[in-house]
Design a protein around this motif. Structure first.
Motif, PDB file in Angstrom:
ATOM      1  N   MET A   1       0.847  -1.187   0.000  1.00  0.00           N
ATOM      2  CA  MET A   1       0.000   0.000   0.000  1.00  0.00           C
ATOM      3  C   MET A   1       0.884   1.239   0.000  1.00  0.00           C
ATOM      4  N   THR A  27      -0.946   5.364  10.327  1.00  0.00           N
ATOM      5  CA  THR A  27      -1.623   4.690   9.220  1.00  0.00           C
ATOM      6  C   THR A  27      -0.855   3.448   8.802  1.00  0.00           C
ATOM      7  N   ALA A  31      -2.197  -0.328   8.888  1.00  0.00           N
ATOM      8  CA  ALA A  31      -2.229  -1.152   7.671  1.00  0.00           C
ATOM      9  C   ALA A  31      -1.401  -2.415   7.851  1.00  0.00           C
ATOM     10  N   GLY A  35      -2.814  -5.658   6.433  1.00  0.00           N
ATOM     11  CA  GLY A  35      -2.404  -5.691   5.035  1.00  0.00           C
ATOM     12  C   GLY A  35      -1.416  -6.798   4.745  1.00  0.00           C
ATOM     13  N   ALA A  39       3.293  -0.793   4.620  1.00  0.00           N
ATOM     14  CA  ALA A  39       2.932   0.361   3.802  1.00  0.00           C
ATOM     15  C   ALA A  39       4.188   1.125   3.400  1.00  0.00           C
ATOM     16  N   ALA A 170      -6.338   3.591   6.563  1.00  0.00           N
ATOM     17  CA  ALA A 170      -5.771   2.266   6.295  1.00  0.00           C
ATOM     18  C   ALA A 170      -6.841   1.295   5.819  1.00  0.00           C
ATOM     19  N   LEU A 174      -6.773  -0.107   1.876  1.00  0.00           N
ATOM     20  CA  LEU A 174      -6.577  -1.538   1.656  1.00  0.00           C
ATOM     21  C   LEU A 174      -7.759  -2.165   0.920  1.00  0.00           C
TER      22      LEU A 174
END
Length: 218
Positions: A1, A27, A31, A35, A39, A170, A174
């Motif tokens: 991301m 953030t 994430a 995620g 990121a 976030a 995503l």
């Protein structure tokens, strides 16, 4: 991301940059818990682009550094924008940067709005200036904006607002296809526009519904 921070702070050090860094770090942490990969965060300092922005406004062509910044913003999965308050609104440098972006660059892109100022009385800048600007640019403006007055630094309430806004960014970044927010097109000055084979149907889903779909059930 990919998360891009656009900071319009003028000083060194800058409270505007500090707020942007804290939002980006929170953030990225949010994430990282959900995620598939860490990121990638990039910060764009608009004070370093002031001359190129002015030239672009007068001649219509971005310099190399400005064009690279425009591409980064266009390709970001989520955007954090932070401005100091001048005359109860965003700064002229901040507005000028978004004036020279392609008109479709922010369409469908999650944007977290934030601002800094000397007094809490200017906190309405988020809803009276920043939110209308990015709604006009067809971005998806997150429900939670973050304003930091001088007395907010070190206060518990600021941390809570940062955490809430970062979590929203976030989650939505995503949920969208990587690097291709709904309706996004090529960057300004590059000649990149969606061709006939690249057209995508834009489906507008209310933000609350998108967040609800990401929450665990049961």
């Amino acid at each position: 991301m990919r998360i891009v921070v656009v900071s319009a702070g003028l000083g060194v050090p800058s409270s505007t940059r500090l707020l942007g860094d804290r939002l980006a770090a929170t953030t990225a942490a949010a994430a990282g818990t959900t995620g598939p990969a860490p990121a990638d965060v990039r910060v764009i300092e608009l004070r370093d682009l002031a001359v190129e922005i002015a030239h672009h406004l007068t001649n219509g062509f971005p310099g190399r550094t400005l064009a690279e910044a425009q591409r980064a913003v266009t390709q970001a999965d989520g955007l954090i924008v932070v401005t100091p308050v001048f005359s109860a609104s965003y700064s002229g440098l901040f507005k000028s940067f978004f004036d020279v972006l392609d008109k479709d660059a922010l369409a469908g892109k999650p944007v977290l709005i934030a601002a800094t100022g000397g007094t809490a009385r200017h906190s309405l800048v988020l809803d009276h200036a920043l939110r209308p600007l990015f709604s006009f640019l067809r971005a998806v403006v997150l429900p939670t904006g973050v304003y930091a007055a001088s007395e907010d630094w070190g206060a518990q309430g600021l941390d809570a607002r940062i955490a809430r806004a970062a979590g929203e960014l976030a989650a939505l970044a995503l949920a969208l296809p990587a690097g291709r927010p709904a309706g996004a097109a090529g960057g300004h000055g590059t000649g990149a526009h969606a061709g006939a084979g690249d057209e995508e149907e834009l489906t507008v889903v209310p933000f609350e519904e998108q967040l609800a779909a990401l929450r665990p059930t049961g």
